[in-house]
Design a protein around this motif. Structure first.
Motif, PDB file in Angstrom:
ATOM      1  N   UNK A  53       0.801  -1.293   0.103  1.00  0.00           N
ATOM      2  CA  UNK A  53      -0.050  -0.122  -0.042  1.00  0.00           C
ATOM      3  C   UNK A  53       0.831   1.382   0.081  1.00  0.00           C
ATOM      4  N   UNK A  54       2.086   1.128   0.193  1.00  0.00           N
ATOM      5  CA  UNK A  54       3.049   2.416   0.600  1.00  0.00           C
ATOM      6  C   UNK A  54       3.527   2.980  -0.775  1.00  0.00           C
ATOM      7  N   UNK A  55       3.538   4.261  -0.747  1.00  0.00           N
ATOM      8  CA  UNK A  55       4.281   4.883  -1.882  1.00  0.00           C
ATOM      9  C   UNK A  55       5.555   5.614  -1.079  1.00  0.00           C
ATOM     10  N   UNK A  56       5.169   6.467  -0.127  1.00  0.00           N
ATOM     11  CA  UNK A  56       6.303   7.081   0.693  1.00  0.00           C
ATOM     12  C   UNK A  56       5.742   6.923   2.101  1.00  0.00           C
ATOM     13  N   UNK A  57       6.693   7.208   3.103  1.00  0.00           N
ATOM     14  CA  UNK A  57       6.803   7.337   4.409  1.00  0.00           C
ATOM     15  C   UNK A  57       7.446   8.355   4.973  1.00  0.00           C
ATOM     16  N   UNK A  58       7.174   9.479   5.214  1.00  0.00           N
ATOM     17  CA  UNK A  58       8.131  10.547   5.502  1.00  0.00           C
ATOM     18  C   UNK A  58       7.908  10.970   7.347  1.00  0.00           C
ATOM     19  N   UNK A  59       8.949  11.117   7.833  1.00  0.00           N
ATOM     20  CA  UNK A  59       9.031  11.697   9.129  1.00  0.00           C
ATOM     21  C   UNK A  59       9.045  13.027   9.013  1.00  0.00           C
ATOM     22  N   UNK A  60       8.255  13.691   9.588  1.00  0.00           N
ATOM     23  CA  UNK A  60       8.085  15.151   9.428  1.00  0.00           C
ATOM     24  C   UNK A  60       8.005  15.905  10.635  1.00  0.00           C
ATOM     25  N   UNK A  61       8.292  17.156  10.644  1.00  0.00           N
ATOM     26  CA  UNK A  61       8.245  18.269  11.903  1.00  0.00           C
ATOM     27  C   UNK A  61       6.672  18.867  11.636  1.00  0.00           C
ATOM     28  N   UNK A  62       6.228  19.371  12.589  1.00  0.00           N
ATOM     29  CA  UNK A  62       4.913  20.123  12.502  1.00  0.00           C
ATOM     30  C   UNK A  62       4.011  19.528  13.094  1.00  0.00           C
TER      31      UNK A  62
END
Length: 139
Positions: free
Chosen positions: A90-99
Protein backbone atom coordinates in the motif's frame (compact mmCIF):
# COMPACT_ATOMS: atom_id res chain seq x y z
CA UNK A 1 29.25 22.52 -8.22
CA UNK A 2 26.60 22.06 -10.89
CA UNK A 3 26.37 24.35 -13.87
CA UNK A 4 23.48 25.10 -16.21
CA UNK A 5 24.43 22.19 -18.50
CA UNK A 6 24.26 19.77 -15.57
CA UNK A 7 20.81 21.07 -14.68
CA UNK A 8 19.73 20.71 -18.32
CA UNK A 9 20.98 17.12 -18.32
CA UNK A 10 19.06 16.38 -15.11
CA UNK A 11 15.93 17.93 -16.59
CA UNK A 12 16.17 15.84 -19.75
CA UNK A 13 16.88 12.64 -17.82
CA UNK A 14 13.91 13.29 -15.53
CA UNK A 15 11.70 13.44 -18.62
CA UNK A 16 13.19 10.32 -20.20
CA UNK A 17 15.93 8.35 -18.44
CA UNK A 18 16.16 5.96 -21.41
CA UNK A 19 17.36 8.66 -23.80
CA UNK A 20 20.54 7.80 -25.68
CA UNK A 21 23.63 9.81 -24.86
CA UNK A 22 23.70 11.06 -28.45
CA UNK A 23 20.11 12.37 -28.13
CA UNK A 24 20.87 13.84 -24.71
CA UNK A 25 23.97 15.54 -26.09
CA UNK A 26 21.94 17.07 -28.93
CA UNK A 27 19.39 18.44 -26.46
CA UNK A 28 22.00 20.04 -24.18
CA UNK A 29 24.42 21.09 -26.95
CA UNK A 30 27.16 18.55 -26.26
CA UNK A 31 28.53 15.54 -28.10
CA UNK A 32 27.16 12.18 -27.02
CA UNK A 33 30.50 11.33 -25.43
CA UNK A 34 30.61 14.60 -23.49
CA UNK A 35 27.02 14.05 -22.30
CA UNK A 36 27.91 10.52 -21.17
CA UNK A 37 30.91 11.88 -19.23
CA UNK A 38 28.70 14.46 -17.53
CA UNK A 39 26.12 11.80 -16.61
CA UNK A 40 28.85 9.54 -15.23
CA UNK A 41 30.15 12.41 -13.10
CA UNK A 42 26.62 13.12 -11.80
CA UNK A 43 26.31 9.43 -10.91
CA UNK A 44 29.74 9.24 -9.27
CA UNK A 45 29.10 12.32 -7.10
CA UNK A 46 25.72 10.99 -5.99
CA UNK A 47 23.63 13.69 -7.67
CA UNK A 48 21.96 10.94 -9.69
CA UNK A 49 21.11 8.22 -7.19
CA UNK A 50 19.18 5.82 -9.40
CA UNK A 51 17.00 5.47 -12.47
CA UNK A 52 13.41 4.39 -12.13
CA UNK A 53 10.09 4.18 -13.92
CA UNK A 54 6.82 5.93 -13.24
CA UNK A 55 3.76 3.69 -13.31
CA UNK A 56 0.12 4.63 -13.72
CA UNK A 57 -1.43 3.51 -10.44
CA UNK A 58 -5.01 3.59 -11.75
CA UNK A 59 -4.11 1.27 -14.63
CA UNK A 60 -2.58 -1.05 -12.02
CA UNK A 61 -5.89 -1.07 -10.13
CA UNK A 62 -5.06 1.42 -7.37
CA UNK A 63 -7.98 3.85 -7.59
CA UNK A 64 -7.50 5.53 -4.21
CA UNK A 65 -4.47 7.74 -3.54
CA UNK A 66 -4.33 8.89 0.07
CA UNK A 67 -2.16 10.97 2.38
CA UNK A 68 -2.27 10.36 6.11
CA UNK A 69 -0.86 12.68 8.70
CA UNK A 70 0.23 10.21 11.39
CA UNK A 71 0.00 11.26 15.04
CA UNK A 72 1.78 9.16 17.66
CA UNK A 73 1.19 10.37 21.21
CA UNK A 74 4.10 8.52 22.81
CA UNK A 75 7.82 8.45 22.17
CA UNK A 76 7.53 4.78 21.20
CA UNK A 77 7.28 4.78 17.41
CA UNK A 78 8.53 1.20 16.97
CA UNK A 79 5.04 -0.41 16.86
CA UNK A 80 4.03 2.00 14.07
CA UNK A 81 7.28 1.42 12.14
CA UNK A 82 6.91 -2.36 12.50
CA UNK A 83 3.32 -2.19 11.25
CA UNK A 84 4.23 -0.01 8.26
CA UNK A 85 6.97 -2.44 7.22
CA UNK A 86 4.28 -5.12 6.83
CA UNK A 87 2.14 -2.89 4.58
CA UNK A 88 4.53 -2.39 1.64
CA UNK A 89 1.92 -3.14 -1.03
CA UNK A 90 0.00 0.00 0.00
CA UNK A 91 2.93 2.35 0.60
CA UNK A 92 4.22 4.96 -1.78
CA UNK A 93 6.17 7.06 0.76
CA UNK A 94 6.55 7.37 4.51
CA UNK A 95 8.13 10.65 5.60
CA UNK A 96 9.17 11.57 9.14
CA UNK A 97 8.03 15.18 9.47
CA UNK A 98 8.02 18.12 11.83
CA UNK A 99 5.00 20.26 12.49
CA UNK A 100 1.51 18.85 12.78
CA UNK A 101 2.17 15.14 13.11
CA UNK A 102 5.03 12.67 13.27
CA UNK A 103 4.87 11.07 9.82
CA UNK A 104 3.27 11.78 6.47
CA UNK A 105 2.20 8.54 4.86
CA UNK A 106 1.37 8.35 1.15
CA UNK A 107 -0.59 5.24 0.16
CA UNK A 108 -2.51 3.59 -2.66
CA UNK A 109 -5.54 1.31 -2.39
CA UNK A 110 -7.68 -0.65 -4.81
CA UNK A 111 -10.95 0.08 -2.97
CA UNK A 112 -12.58 1.87 -0.06
CA UNK A 113 -12.89 -1.47 1.68
CA UNK A 114 -9.14 -2.04 1.44
CA UNK A 115 -8.51 1.50 2.74
CA UNK A 116 -10.92 0.95 5.64
CA UNK A 117 -9.22 -2.31 6.61
CA UNK A 118 -5.82 -0.58 6.52
CA UNK A 119 -7.08 2.32 8.67
CA UNK A 120 -8.52 -0.05 11.27
CA UNK A 121 -5.17 -1.81 11.57
CA UNK A 122 -3.25 1.50 11.57
CA UNK A 123 -5.43 2.85 14.38
CA UNK A 124 -4.02 0.19 16.73
CA UNK A 125 -0.63 1.93 16.42
CA UNK A 126 -1.33 5.59 15.73
CA UNK A 127 -3.99 8.22 15.15
CA UNK A 128 -4.26 9.81 11.74
CA UNK A 129 -5.83 12.53 9.62
CA UNK A 130 -6.78 11.28 6.17
CA UNK A 131 -6.75 13.21 2.88
CA UNK A 132 -7.81 11.63 -0.41
CA UNK A 133 -6.29 12.87 -3.65
CA UNK A 134 -8.92 14.13 -6.08
CA UNK A 135 -6.62 15.09 -8.95
CA UNK A 136 -2.91 15.65 -9.47
CA UNK A 137 -2.40 19.19 -10.72
CA UNK A 138 1.24 19.10 -11.93
CA UNK A 139 3.28 16.30 -13.38
Amino acid sequence: MLDSTDFSILDELSKNSRITMKELGNKVHLTGQAAASRVAKLEDTGVIERYTIKTNQVKLGYYIHAFMNILIRTTQHDPYISFIKTQAKYLINNYKISGEGCYLLECKFTSNEELDKFLEALNRHANYKLSIVINKMLD
